[in-house]
Design a protein around this motif. Structure first.
Motif, mmCIF file in Angstrom:
data_model
loop_
_atom_site.group_PDB
_atom_site.id
_atom_site.type_symbol
_atom_site.label_atom_id
_atom_site.label_comp_id
_atom_site.label_asym_id
_atom_site.label_seq_id
_atom_site.Cartn_x
_atom_site.Cartn_y
_atom_site.Cartn_z
ATOM 1 N N ASP A 140 0.927 -1.172 -0.063
ATOM 2 C CA ASP A 140 0.134 0.033 0.011
ATOM 3 C C ASP A 140 0.925 1.236 0.121
ATOM 4 O O ASP A 140 0.154 2.488 -0.883
ATOM 5 N N SER A 141 1.829 1.755 0.812
ATOM 6 C CA SER A 141 2.445 2.701 0.818
ATOM 7 C C SER A 141 3.591 2.186 -0.633
ATOM 8 O O SER A 141 4.355 3.409 -0.254
ATOM 9 N N LEU A 142 3.528 1.843 -1.390
ATOM 10 C CA LEU A 142 4.700 1.709 -2.496
ATOM 11 C C LEU A 142 4.567 2.392 -3.758
ATOM 12 O O LEU A 142 3.581 2.971 -4.126
ATOM 13 N N ILE A 143 5.800 3.222 -4.065
ATOM 14 C CA ILE A 143 4.841 4.378 -5.341
ATOM 15 C C ILE A 143 4.796 3.887 -6.424
ATOM 16 O O ILE A 143 6.157 3.250 -6.847
ATOM 17 N N TYR A 144 4.342 4.286 -7.591
ATOM 18 C CA TYR A 144 4.117 2.889 -8.741
ATOM 19 C C TYR A 144 5.071 3.712 -9.230
ATOM 20 O O TYR A 144 4.678 6.040 -9.589
ATOM 21 N N ILE A 145 5.951 3.972 -9.919
ATOM 22 C CA ILE A 145 6.458 3.742 -11.097
ATOM 23 C C ILE A 145 6.704 3.478 -12.230
ATOM 24 O O ILE A 145 6.277 4.646 -13.049
ATOM 25 N N ASN A 146 6.516 1.992 -12.614
ATOM 26 C CA ASN A 146 6.353 1.508 -13.856
ATOM 27 C C ASN A 146 6.016 0.102 -13.063
ATOM 28 O O ASN A 146 5.958 -0.171 -12.023
ATOM 29 N N ASN A 147 5.402 -0.580 -14.021
ATOM 30 C CA ASN A 147 4.428 -2.182 -13.669
ATOM 31 C C ASN A 147 5.857 -2.613 -13.443
ATOM 32 O O ASN A 147 5.528 -3.146 -12.202
ATOM 33 N N LYS A 148 6.286 -2.454 -13.608
ATOM 34 C CA LYS A 148 8.008 -3.849 -13.525
ATOM 35 C C LYS A 148 8.505 -3.483 -12.488
ATOM 36 O O LYS A 148 8.810 -4.275 -11.409
ATOM 37 N N GLN A 149 9.076 -2.332 -11.640
ATOM 38 C CA GLN A 149 9.407 -1.564 -10.367
ATOM 39 C C GLN A 149 8.398 -2.218 -9.377
ATOM 40 O O GLN A 149 8.668 -2.614 -8.154
ATOM 41 N N PHE A 150 6.967 -1.291 -9.661
ATOM 42 C CA PHE A 150 5.616 -1.893 -8.707
ATOM 43 C C PHE A 150 6.034 -3.638 -8.409
ATOM 44 O O PHE A 150 6.417 -3.777 -6.684
ATOM 45 N N VAL A 151 5.492 -3.662 -9.244
ATOM 46 C CA VAL A 151 6.186 -5.710 -9.319
ATOM 47 C C VAL A 151 7.366 -5.585 -7.830
ATOM 48 O O VAL A 151 7.468 -6.452 -7.184
ATOM 49 N N LYS A 152 8.436 -5.544 -8.667
ATOM 50 C CA LYS A 152 9.540 -5.959 -7.725
ATOM 51 C C LYS A 152 9.886 -5.031 -6.914
ATOM 52 O O LYS A 152 10.173 -6.772 -5.433
ATOM 53 N N SER A 153 8.759 -4.488 -6.506
ATOM 54 C CA SER A 153 9.372 -3.986 -4.825
ATOM 55 C C SER A 153 7.896 -4.855 -3.792
ATOM 56 O O SER A 153 8.613 -5.212 -2.787
ATOM 57 N N ILE A 154 6.911 -5.054 -4.607
ATOM 58 C CA ILE A 154 6.429 -6.074 -3.724
ATOM 59 C C ILE A 154 6.685 -7.212 -3.474
ATOM 60 O O ILE A 154 7.255 -7.949 -2.237
ATOM 61 N N LEU A 155 7.999 -8.150 -4.689
ATOM 62 C CA LEU A 155 8.039 -9.100 -5.013
ATOM 63 C C LEU A 155 9.055 -9.045 -3.638
ATOM 64 O O LEU A 155 9.605 -10.429 -3.006
ATOM 65 N N LYS A 156 10.398 -8.254 -3.137
ATOM 66 C CA LYS A 156 11.585 -7.884 -2.444
ATOM 67 C C LYS A 156 10.867 -7.972 -0.850
ATOM 68 O O LYS A 156 11.373 -8.594 -0.604
ATOM 69 N N ILE A 157 9.249 -7.420 -0.726
ATOM 70 C CA ILE A 157 8.609 -7.422 0.604
ATOM 71 C C ILE A 157 8.117 -8.490 0.856
ATOM 72 O O ILE A 157 8.656 -9.354 1.940
ATOM 73 N N GLU A 158 7.851 -9.261 -0.162
ATOM 74 C CA GLU A 158 6.487 -10.604 0.170
ATOM 75 C C GLU A 158 8.089 -11.749 0.280
ATOM 76 O O GLU A 158 8.143 -12.751 1.520
ATOM 77 N N PHE A 159 9.020 -11.590 -0.718
ATOM 78 C CA PHE A 159 10.530 -12.763 -0.249
ATOM 79 C C PHE A 159 11.151 -12.603 0.968
ATOM 80 O O PHE A 159 11.093 -13.842 1.842
ATOM 81 N N ASP A 160 11.603 -11.303 1.358
ATOM 82 C CA ASP A 160 11.131 -10.822 2.837
ATOM 83 C C ASP A 160 10.777 -11.347 4.118
ATOM 84 O O ASP A 160 11.641 -12.172 4.845
ATOM 85 N N LEU A 161 9.556 -10.904 3.920
ATOM 86 C CA LEU A 161 8.427 -12.339 5.005
ATOM 87 C C LEU A 161 8.523 -13.415 4.950
ATOM 88 O O LEU A 161 8.527 -14.432 5.885
ATOM 89 N N PHE A 162 8.441 -14.096 3.578
ATOM 90 C CA PHE A 162 8.637 -15.617 2.934
ATOM 91 C C PHE A 162 9.469 -16.404 4.018
ATOM 92 O O PHE A 162 9.615 -17.077 4.656
ATOM 93 N N GLU A 163 11.135 -15.915 3.574
ATOM 94 C CA GLU A 163 11.835 -16.113 4.632
ATOM 95 C C GLU A 163 12.603 -15.996 5.646
ATOM 96 O O GLU A 163 12.397 -16.995 6.999
ATOM 97 N N TYR A 164 11.780 -15.107 6.492
ATOM 98 C CA TYR A 164 11.740 -14.889 8.186
ATOM 99 C C TYR A 164 10.497 -15.797 7.889
ATOM 100 O O TYR A 164 10.908 -16.430 9.322
ATOM 101 N N LEU A 165 9.588 -16.160 7.316
ATOM 102 C CA LEU A 165 8.364 -17.311 8.205
ATOM 103 C C LEU A 165 8.775 -18.095 7.959
ATOM 104 O O LEU A 165 9.105 -19.213 9.097
ATOM 105 N N THR A 166 9.289 -18.986 6.875
ATOM 106 C CA THR A 166 10.225 -19.969 7.154
ATOM 107 C C THR A 166 11.522 -20.344 7.906
ATOM 108 O O THR A 166 11.098 -21.396 8.507
#
Length: 187
Positions: A140-166
């Protein structure tokens, strides 16, 4: 000693021998029962250890694939991503809340990776509509620059959370196995 005393001594010896045999037989039965339980406990513990080791290896492979792609943006084999996703998913129990959360994160990561790989030249509105059905609280707090950058930013966040949980989940499961094996020593 007379013959009666000798007879009594022989009878006492026989009773002692029979008593010793009964005690030995009872000890044998108890030992067999304990051994049977011990063998079962050891095999269950061995299976859990092998399962956790397999899960750890599958998570490491999956994480390596995703991390390498995030950092380098080199091509990624989506088939391998799905292969490890499925292996990991099958190793989790959907009745445990923490494991449900991990699987949800896993599915989000795969979705985002596919979006990043197959990103189209869509308008911002069309592109963001894909994300409405998926709960990305951290996006929600991400700034949209372009499609690819937006997805990559969310992916980094979700990946970090995934690693932490696992990592935390694996650690707690290893602790459970250690605690159970220590308890089994006292049975």
């Amino acid at each position: 000693m007379n013959s009666m005393e000798i007879n009594n001594l022989e009878n006492i010896k026989v009773y002692i021998t029979i008593g010793t045999a009964i005690i030995s037989f009872a000890t044998l039965l108890v030992s067999l029962k304990i051994n049977k339980r011990s063998i079962l406990n050891n095999s269950v513990t061995k299976e859990r250890i092998e399962s956790l080791t397999s899960l750890k290896n599958n998570l490491a492979e999956f994480n390596s694939l995703i991390y390498t792609y995030i950092v380098s943006e080199k091509t990624i084999d989506i088939n391998r991503v799905y292969f490890y996703k499925n292996l990991i998913e099958y190793q989790f129990n959907n009745t445990k809340d923490i494991e449900k959360d991990i699987v949800i994160k896993l599915e989000k990561i795969v979705f985002l990776t596919c979006e990043l790989v197959y990103t189209q030249n869509e308008s911002k509105e069309e592109f963001l509509k894909k994300f409405e059905a998926i709960d990305f609280k951290n996006g929600d707090s991400l700034i949209y620059i372009n499609n690819k950058q937006f997805v990559k930013s969310i992916l980094k966040i979700e990946f970090d959370l995934f690693e932490y949980l696992t990592k935390n989940h694996l650690k707690s499961e290893w602790e459970k196995v250690k605690d159970e094996s220590n308890l089994k020593l006292f049975y």
